[in-house]
Design a protein around this motif. Structure first.
Motif, PDB file in Angstrom:
ATOM      1  N   ARG A 240       6.681  -0.876   8.608  1.00 19.54           N
ATOM      2  CA  ARG A 240       5.597  -0.084   8.013  1.00 19.54           C
ATOM      3  C   ARG A 240       6.035   1.377   7.950  1.00 19.54           C
ATOM      4  NH1 ARG A 240       0.536  -3.079   8.776  1.00 19.54           N
ATOM      5  NH2 ARG A 240      -0.635  -1.173   8.357  1.00 19.54           N
ATOM      6  N   ASN A 241       5.270   2.201   7.190  1.00 19.99           N
ATOM      7  CA  ASN A 241       5.405   3.657   7.193  1.00 19.99           C
ATOM      8  C   ASN A 241       6.823   4.122   6.859  1.00 19.99           C
ATOM      9  OD1 ASN A 241       2.687   3.834   7.948  1.00 19.99           O
ATOM     10  ND2 ASN A 241       3.218   3.601  10.106  1.00 19.99           N
TER      11      ASN A 241
ATOM     12  N   HIS B 166       2.986   2.662   3.037  1.00 19.37           N
ATOM     13  CA  HIS B 166       2.268   2.353   4.284  1.00 19.37           C
ATOM     14  C   HIS B 166       2.639   0.969   4.771  1.00 19.37           C
ATOM     15  CE1 HIS B 166      -0.374   5.846   4.379  1.00 19.37           C
ATOM     16  NE2 HIS B 166      -0.554   5.703   3.084  1.00 19.37           N
TER      17      HIS B 166
ATOM     18  N   THR C 263      -8.306   8.514  -2.311  1.00 19.91           N
ATOM     19  CA  THR C 263      -8.085   9.744  -1.551  1.00 19.91           C
ATOM     20  C   THR C 263      -6.811   9.703  -0.724  1.00 19.91           C
ATOM     21  OG1 THR C 263     -10.448  10.031  -1.370  1.00 19.91           O
ATOM     22  CG2 THR C 263      -9.096  11.234   0.185  1.00 19.91           C
ATOM     23  N   ARG C 264      -6.574   8.567  -0.061  1.00 25.55           N
ATOM     24  CA  ARG C 264      -5.400   8.482   0.793  1.00 25.55           C
ATOM     25  C   ARG C 264      -4.235   7.859   0.029  1.00 25.55           C
ATOM     26  NH1 ARG C 264      -7.573   5.005   5.561  1.00 25.55           N
ATOM     27  NH2 ARG C 264      -8.311   3.860   3.734  1.00 25.55           N
ATOM     28  N   GLY C 265      -4.428   7.669  -1.275  1.00 31.62           N
ATOM     29  CA  GLY C 265      -3.387   7.052  -2.083  1.00 31.62           C
ATOM     30  C   GLY C 265      -3.347   5.543  -1.934  1.00 31.62           C
ATOM     31  N   CYS C 266      -4.377   4.959  -1.328  1.00 31.42           N
ATOM     32  CA  CYS C 266      -4.339   3.502  -1.157  1.00 31.42           C
ATOM     33  C   CYS C 266      -5.605   2.846  -1.700  1.00 31.42           C
ATOM     34  CB  CYS C 266      -4.076   3.127   0.287  1.00 31.42           C
ATOM     35  SG  CYS C 266      -5.343   3.636   1.428  1.00 31.42           S
ATOM     36  N   GLY C 267      -6.129   3.402  -2.805  1.00 33.37           N
ATOM     37  CA  GLY C 267      -7.301   2.777  -3.424  1.00 33.37           C
ATOM     38  C   GLY C 267      -6.886   1.593  -4.274  1.00 33.37           C
TER      39      GLY C 267
ATOM     40  N   GLU D  19      -7.409  -1.484  -3.942  1.00 31.66           N
ATOM     41  CA  GLU D  19      -6.986  -2.683  -3.223  1.00 31.66           C
ATOM     42  C   GLU D  19      -8.013  -3.777  -3.502  1.00 31.66           C
ATOM     43  OE1 GLU D  19      -4.364  -3.723  -1.403  1.00 31.66           O
ATOM     44  OE2 GLU D  19      -5.544  -5.553  -1.494  1.00 31.66           O
TER      45      GLU D  19
ATOM     46  N   ARG E  80      -6.143   6.553  -7.848  1.00 30.67           N
ATOM     47  CA  ARG E  80      -5.350   6.150  -6.689  1.00 30.67           C
ATOM     48  C   ARG E  80      -6.102   6.215  -5.367  1.00 30.67           C
ATOM     49  NH1 ARG E  80       0.008   6.091  -8.199  1.00 30.67           N
ATOM     50  NH2 ARG E  80       0.467   7.269 -10.076  1.00 30.67           N
TER      51      ARG E  80
ATOM     52  N   ILE F  68       0.859  -1.180   0.000  1.00 27.09           N
ATOM     53  CA  ILE F  68       0.000   0.000   0.000  1.00 27.09           C
ATOM     54  C   ILE F  68       0.890   1.222   0.000  1.00 27.09           C
ATOM     55  CG2 ILE F  68      -1.827   1.205   1.233  1.00 27.09           C
ATOM     56  CD1 ILE F  68      -2.577  -1.574   2.361  1.00 27.09           C
TER      57      ILE F  68
ATOM     58  N   ASP G  35       1.429   5.387  -0.980  1.00 28.34           N
ATOM     59  CA  ASP G  35       0.935   6.715  -1.329  1.00 28.34           C
ATOM     60  C   ASP G  35       1.935   7.295  -2.332  1.00 28.34           C
ATOM     61  OD1 ASP G  35       0.228   9.333  -1.567  1.00 28.34           O
ATOM     62  OD2 ASP G  35      -0.198   9.626   0.551  1.00 28.34           O
TER      63      ASP G  35
END
Lengths: 396, 396
Positions: free
Chosen positions: A170-171, A162, A234-238, A240, A232, A153, A155
């Motif tokens: 992570r992150n 993420h 809103t949070r850049g993690c579409g 999925e 992509r 995931i 962004d």
């Protein structure tokens, strides 16, 4: 003409030259609706910046009769060197292309592990890029932009991961960390998104404005193109798909949740079932299981068939939600052939909302890791173009 | 300025006046990046066409000191009369608005049946529109555009209904048939799409570029807004949510397929289970069942809870696929409160991909049929605007 309009004009003309090249100025004006005077002004700027170049055009009969010299415009390949890479389970694939998008080198490196800390990954990528650019006598710092595709995931706008199965935490601000190590601009995106970009630029998505790409490797990925743009979220993690739920309180997934599509179609899901049935006793186990299924073993067949039907159900849901023109099933692994079977495609057709109009086309596109890397490079090329144009706006 | 650019300029300026009105010419130029000279030319055309009007602006202190008269622009409400209607299960709701979008009348008509042939529907709608316009002393033929929302699968661009539970046959050119009967322009869309338009224009979607509206009536509907635009899909039948599958080979749905979300959350699905448990013995049965669930009856509670969890699973899948900023659960019926429960929203949060970033906002917006009709009118208003501007382009 406002600054804003001139910026939009530059963008529109450079894109149109890329799509139609070689193309004469007058045709650019006709195709874009931008006046001939403005086309002349802006293309002069693009020529000065070295992003495009003039080439003699094949003269038409009329021109030839009049003895008039004719000139077309095209992208200047030498303007920028672009690299792209894809991190797979046990390999990194890289390509090098020029600003025209022509591939000039490729390189593949086997990995001895699947999960990296970021420092180790930066070193491996730096070495690989050095090997790649060395093939044409260039250096890593000659690269104007490096695109990297990674599972998980991401962004993309922030180059922020993420979560990825390839990273040990992570992150991670992956683009920033790699830029520090490599000293070149880095652009990171989810690998399936980059396959969608590659399908749009070079592959089966050419000429389609709305399509979905589903990738099958050890996980299930998705890229969505809507209105010619990658979507992509809103949070850049579409986009999925692998962790959409296909069964309430269903099988446990590696992500910790229950009922995910991956928990029914991924390799480990097939092996879980094979173990219960006592038939998983060799390596490579998944290939053996699928071979048994093809030979007609009833338990193996039941395992493979259910995976295919779950996959079809997930895909049919995508069709109901998006109503795309086209679905591209993209992947390199032959072992996923049970998911690409005609029965699966039939099952999709049977599960979508029925109207008296043809359902979306489903195509299977088997390709290698180089194509994934080409998608990463195409993404970097877009970003390098944007930055070059933005730089012109600042000093124009 | 090419014809194409002037058309885009007209469109941009009319939209900006609609959003910001009242607004001075100089502010229009600043906001849109269109030059002051072009703003003056185009607004003169729009004034001549009667689409906008000048109003005295509240003078700023500086203007007042200089004694300078100041003028703003706004949409001219009297330019067009717009009607909107929503066909519900046993009622038609209608609203009338002016070109500014101000509601000027409303009307509701109870129906004695739920399924119509198109001739009967045209007569009912004609009578209702006559009653609606009569309330302000006008006639049906004074209406510049009539928007109609209907459940089912609609190709809005063609006004074509592939299938609707309100019509007795499939494949109806509904807009064309109604235009013949009513002699005014008619625009037909799926009702949930029109709720999304209404949420964007007047409701909870204001200021959001990417959101999903899920409606619950006798069926489950969805409207998707991406990049400020309603997403309709390639064949015009996207955003279908009620018939996405939540269970492989699951419960039989009214559509004839198995495992659809509606087959678990719609009224008839709850009653199917209640009948099996022997507890459905009164009318209105669904309300009684849900009341039993609230009182703690274990069988009723199990039925309502599972519907809620299936609904949450479907919604979580939408979040995974779209990653929207906002989900609006819209509906009028109190009887769906088990689907709007805090447990359901918690279950959504627990089933989406987990990243260290806030999940999308989920809001519940209970509203009446008038708001659905307002969405239909807003859609007609957009279309009337487009046609007015296109007409100007033709004779400019």
């Amino acid at each position: 003409m406002s600054v804003n309009q001139r910026e939009i004009g530059r963008h529109t003309l450079l894109s149109e030259i890329r799509r139609q090249q070689p193309i004469a100025r007058i045709n650019l004006s006709e195709r874009t609706g931008i006046s001939r005077a403005t086309v002349t002004t802006i293309t002069a700027e693009l020529l000065k910046e070295g992003l495009i170049e003039e080439v003699a055009s094949a003269p038409s009969d009329k021109d030839a009769r009049r003895g008039r010299p004719t000139v077309d415009l095209k992208i200047r390949g030498e303007a920028h060197l672009i690299a792209g890479a894809k991190i797979s389970n046990l390999a990194i694939s890289l390509v090098l292309m020029d600003f025209e998008g022509k591939q000039v080198a490729e390189h593949e490196l086997a990995l001895d592990k699947t999960v990296f800390d970021t420092d180790a990954l930066a070193i491996v990528l730096g070495d690989s890029l050095a090997a790649l650019t060395g093939k044409i006598g260039r250096h890593v710092t000659d690269v104007s932009g490096f695109g990297l595709g990674i599972a998980g995931i991401v962004d993309a706008s922030q180059g922020f991961v993420h979560w990825s199965p390839s990273l040990d935490r992570r992150n991670v601000e992956l683009a920033r960390l790699l830029e520090q190590h490599l000293s070149i601009p880095v652009f990171v995106d989810n690998d399936a998104n980059l396959v969608a970009i590659a399908e749009q630029a070079f592959g089966r998505g050419q000429g389609y404005s709305d399509f979905i790409v589903v990738t099958i490797e050890s996980g299930v990925g998705m890229g969505i193109v809507i209105g010619n743009e990658l979507y992509r979220g809103t949070r850049g993690c579409g986009a999925e798909f692998g962790h959409t739920k296909v069964h309430l309180d269903g099988a446990l997934c590696r992500c910790g949740q229950r009922g995910c599509l991956e928990a029914y179609v991924a390799d480990y899901a097939l092996l879980r079932e094979a173990n219960i049935a006592g038939s998983a006793d060799g390596a490579p186990q998944v290939e053996a299981l699928l071979e048994d299924a093809r030979r007609g073993d009833p338990v193996a067949k039941s395992i493979a068939d259910r995976a295919g039907r779950m996959f079809a159900m997930g895909l049919a849901n995508l069709v109901n939600i998006f109503d795309p023109e086209l679905i591209i099933l993209a992947g390199a692994q032959m072992q996923s052939s049970h998911l690409y079977a005609e029965e699966v495609i039939e099952a999709i057709r049977g599960s979508i909302v029925q109207i008296d109009k043809a359902p979306p086309e489903v195509v299977i596109h088997k390709w290698g890791n180089t194509m994934w890397a080409l998608g990463a490079a195409a993404y970097a090329l877009d970003n390098v173009s944007e930055r070059a144009l933005a730089g012109m706006a600042a000093h124009a």
